[in-house]
Design a protein around this motif. Structure first.
Motif, short mmCIF file in Angstrom:
data_model
loop_
_atom_site.label_atom_id
_atom_site.label_comp_id
_atom_site.label_asym_id
_atom_site.label_seq_id
_atom_site.Cartn_x
_atom_site.Cartn_y
_atom_site.Cartn_z
N GLN A 127 -6.88 0.94 1.56
CA GLN A 127 -6.31 1.44 2.81
C GLN A 127 -6.98 2.76 3.18
OE1 GLN A 127 -1.93 2.24 4.77
NE2 GLN A 127 -2.24 2.97 2.69
N ASN B 85 -2.66 3.91 -7.51
CA ASN B 85 -3.22 2.59 -7.78
C ASN B 85 -2.74 2.01 -9.10
OD1 ASN B 85 -4.57 2.76 -5.34
ND2 ASN B 85 -6.40 3.66 -6.27
N ASN C 165 0.85 -1.18 0.00
CA ASN C 165 0.00 0.00 0.00
C ASN C 165 0.89 1.23 0.00
OD1 ASN C 165 0.82 0.58 2.70
ND2 ASN C 165 -0.78 -0.76 3.50
N CYS D 98 -3.34 -2.93 -1.81
CA CYS D 98 -4.54 -2.29 -1.29
C CYS D 98 -4.59 -0.87 -1.81
CB CYS D 98 -4.54 -2.32 0.24
SG CYS D 98 -5.03 -3.92 0.91
#
Length: 346
Positions: free
Chosen positions: A131, A85, A62, A103
């Motif tokens: 997250q 992402n 993350n 995540c």
């Protein structure tokens, strides 16, 4: 197989954008901290660190703190989430032997946009979860405006919500002071934040309203397992310490179980930084089935391998668990939780 379920990184393009922000005090602070932890951005270095733990050691990644919401206006933070992402998905796709998943980052300044981005990350990028943080601009996470987000993740079944603490030195240790001293805000404050987050969601009825939600609490559930007497018999007497004039302070969602039973529904990691006795207490409280191997790498004094090594050592030396329990904590639980069977085949 060891799947490290809570590790931080900064994808290359996201890191560039982060270091270009010059109008946010939070960004300037994290720029300073991150510059001293090269394994957050240098994948060659990161892979050399990971090699110490063998070919069957993998990470779920993350983005490192702070919350996106603290990095500027909403249009910027929504864009940063997409960039982060995309970058993490590219790394997972390119290095499946290193990363078991990621995540997603989201900006909760716009809850609808956060839901949209989480769904994009799940459906198009293969994210295994999202997250979030223990505060939103200093406010609580049990506000009703966030429940559509929790519901959107919960209904996905095998996706988890990772929860990371986020207070800073502006949260004073005492009412008479303006700033926290000696990094108490980090050492103790972050653990209070995680514990308060859990408590507020419990009394907001998160597990009554969304029984399928899967929430992973960083740092082994923080204070909760170590204060089980207060969380248990203490909260069984909820209201006994509150005057009638403050009754609204204890008005929560109608619970059908003792408060302590809801706390045991959280998942927790093993990020205890080498404190084996604390980890033992957490495992006894939450149970083997709710515990995921997680190290918090690379924020140890060695900037990468230290917390991984000490966490493995603690688990190997722990005499209250069996070899089967260890296998479950190392990988079995997270594989079952997130449906990772195909991704982590040896």
């Amino acid at each position: 197989m060891k799947i490290d379920a809570f590790c931080h990184m900064l994808p290359e393009e996201y890191a560039k954008r982060l270091f270009a922000i010059d109008d946010s005090p939070v960004a300037r602070n994290v720029q300073k901290r991150v510059s001293g932890v090269p394994a957050l951005v240098d994948m060659d270095l990161r892979f050399r660190i990971m090699d110490e733990f063998g070919p069957n050691y993998r990470q779920i990644i993350n983005t490192a703190a702070p919350p996106l919401e603290d990095l500027g206006p909403v249009d910027r933070t929504v864009e940063l989430a997409r960039i982060a992402n995309d970058g993490m998905a590219e790394l997972v796709d390119a290095h499946p032997d290193r990363f078991a998943g990621f995540c997603a980052a989201v900006s909760l300044d716009d809850v609808d946009a956060a839901i949209t981005e989480a769904n994009r990350a799940f459906d198009e990028l293969g994210a295994v979860g999202v997250q979030i943080y223990t505060h939103h601009h200093g406010g609580p996470m049990d506000q009703e405006k966030f429940f559509p987000f929790y519901e959107a993740v919960a209904k996905r079944g095998n996706k988890m919500i990772q929860v990371h603490p986020c207070r800073d030195s502006s949260w004073a240790d005492y009412k008479t002071e303006e700033r926290s001293k000696f990094e108490i805000w980090w050492t103790l404050g972050w653990e209070y934040d995680l514990s308060a987050f859990m408590s507020r969601l419990v009394f907001a009825g998160i597990f009554e309203r969304l029984p399928d939600i899967k929430i992973l609490i960083h740092h082994g559930g923080a204070m909760i397992p170590h204060f089980a007497g207060r969380v248990g018999p203490g909260w069984d007497q909820l209201g006994s310490r509150t005057p009638d004039s403050m009754a609204e302070d204890i008005a929560g969602y109608p619970l059908t179980q003792r408060p302590i039973e809801y706390f045991k529904k959280f998942y927790v990691d093993t990020a205890y930084f080498g404190a084996g006795d604390s980890m033992r207490t957490a495992i006894k409280f939450f149970g083997v089935g709710q515990t995921l191997f997680g190290s918090d790498s690379p924020f140890d004094p060695e900037k990468g391998p230290g917390y991984i090594r000490s966490t493995i050592k603690n688990l190997e030396e722990m005499d209250i668990i069996t070899d089967a329990d260890r296998d479950a904590i190392y990988s079995g639980n997270v594989v079952d939780l997130l449906g990772l069977t195909e991704k982590v085949s040896v």
